[in-house]
Design an enzyme around this catalytic site. Structure first.
Site, PDB file in Angstrom:
ATOM      1  CG  HIS A 188      -0.161   0.044   2.324  1.00  0.00           C
ATOM      2  ND1 HIS A 188       0.442   1.087   3.143  1.00  0.00           N
ATOM      3  CD2 HIS A 188       0.063  -0.960   3.652  1.00  0.00           C
ATOM      4  CE1 HIS A 188       1.011   0.756   4.290  1.00  0.00           C
ATOM      5  NE2 HIS A 188       0.760  -0.395   4.464  1.00  0.00           N
TER       6      HIS A 188
ATOM      7  CD  GLU B 154       0.843  -4.833   8.476  1.00  0.00           C
ATOM      8  OE1 GLU B 154       1.219  -5.923   8.275  1.00  0.00           O
ATOM      9  OE2 GLU B 154       1.174  -3.803   8.347  1.00  0.00           O
TER      10      GLU B 154
END
Length: 296
Positions: free
Chosen positions: A48, A144
């Protein structure tokens, strides 16, 4: 490679797929072994863009990790990443009149459910022709590493210092957090899904004639590295010596003429992973002293 390693490479065909190893097809067999991800030409992994948490870790104490947004700079980084992805799936002027140039270069996206990865994908999609997008799927297994819920900045700094001493792969964050090992296990399950999705969509025999689809996975730094660890069978020691890619980095795995996926040397070096021939799994075969190794 020494003589023993050469002998092993002659006897076996080591795959960069999740399978441990594949024997070469017998000369008496008329069928080639099935390849991992039939119909897929490349895999693109993207971390990201820059998030609010990347510039101020105190944000995790007030906002749930999965709701942390991109910064304006992160959105710009994601747009640049989108242009890089587009360059891989758009036929170039050089080969526009060849079979390579006329093949249908489609792309399928997988994305972590975190806001920062979804926003990264949104910016990427601005650069991709809609008629080339086969689909978009969210998958929590590429999210994550879990650090716990709302995170005290000072406590998290102490935990990360302890992780450095303990080892990133096996250290589990307290109060409901995960270890790198936990993320590795769920990423392994995700790779199995990739294989099933590809097998269901493509006929293996036909796909070998025209690998035209790109898989793009928008994820997080640690998850990206653990995907590579699982895919290429890097050891724990090799993982511990590796680094996260930069925000919005575009990491490319291309299928080579032999049918296996190869990590770009530039990306491999930037993250600190060893070359194929230097991997510990091969070196162990002629240097058993590596089994005594306890530090990296």
């Amino acid at each position: 490679l020494d003589s023993m390693a050469n002998m092993l490479l002659q006897r076996y065909c080591y795959s960069s797929s999740p399978r441990l190893l594949l024997r070469k097809s017998s000369s008496s067999s008329s069928r080639a072994p099935k390849r991992a991800l039939p119909g897929i030409h490349r895999i693109i992994l993207i971390r990201h863009g820059e998030s609010l948490g990347n510039i101020d870790e105190r944000a995790y104490g007030e906002t749930a990790d999965w709701r942390i947004p991109l910064t304006n700079r992160g959105r710009e980084q994601a747009r640049v990443a989108g242009k890089k992805v587009a360059s891989h799936i758009m036929p170039s002027d050089i080969n526009a009149n060849t079979a390579e140039g006329t093949r249908s270069n489609n792309i399928f996206f997988y994305v972590s459910p975190y806001l920062r990865t979804r926003q990264t994908l949104r910016e990427i999609l601005h650069e991709i022709p809609s008629d080339q997008i086969l689909g978009i799927r969210e998958d929590p297994r590429i999210s994550e590493q879990q650090f716990g819920n709302f995170q005290s900045h000072h406590t998290m700094q102490d935990n990360k210092a302890t992780r450095s001493d303990f080892g990133r792969f096996f250290y589990r964050f307290p109060e409901g957090g995960e270890s790198g090992f936990d993320v590795y296990n769920r990423v392994s399950g995700f790779i199995g899904t990739l294989k099933r999705d590809s097998a269901e969509y493509y006929n293996d025999d036909e796909a070998q004639e025209e690998d035209s689809t790109t898989i793009c996975i928008v994820t997080h730094g640690l998850s990206l590295r653990l995907f590579l660890m699982r895919w290429f069978q890097y050891s724990v020691h090799e993982f511990e010596r590796s680094y996260n890619p930069k925000n919005a980095a575009v990491v490319v795995l291309e299928r080579d003429p032999g049918g296996w996926f190869e990590l770009s040397p530039v990306d491999r070096i930037a993250m600190g992973f060893p070359s194929y021939q230097e991997q510990e799994r091969f070196r162990l075969m002629h240097d058993y002293s590596l089994l005594d190794k306890s530090a990296w």
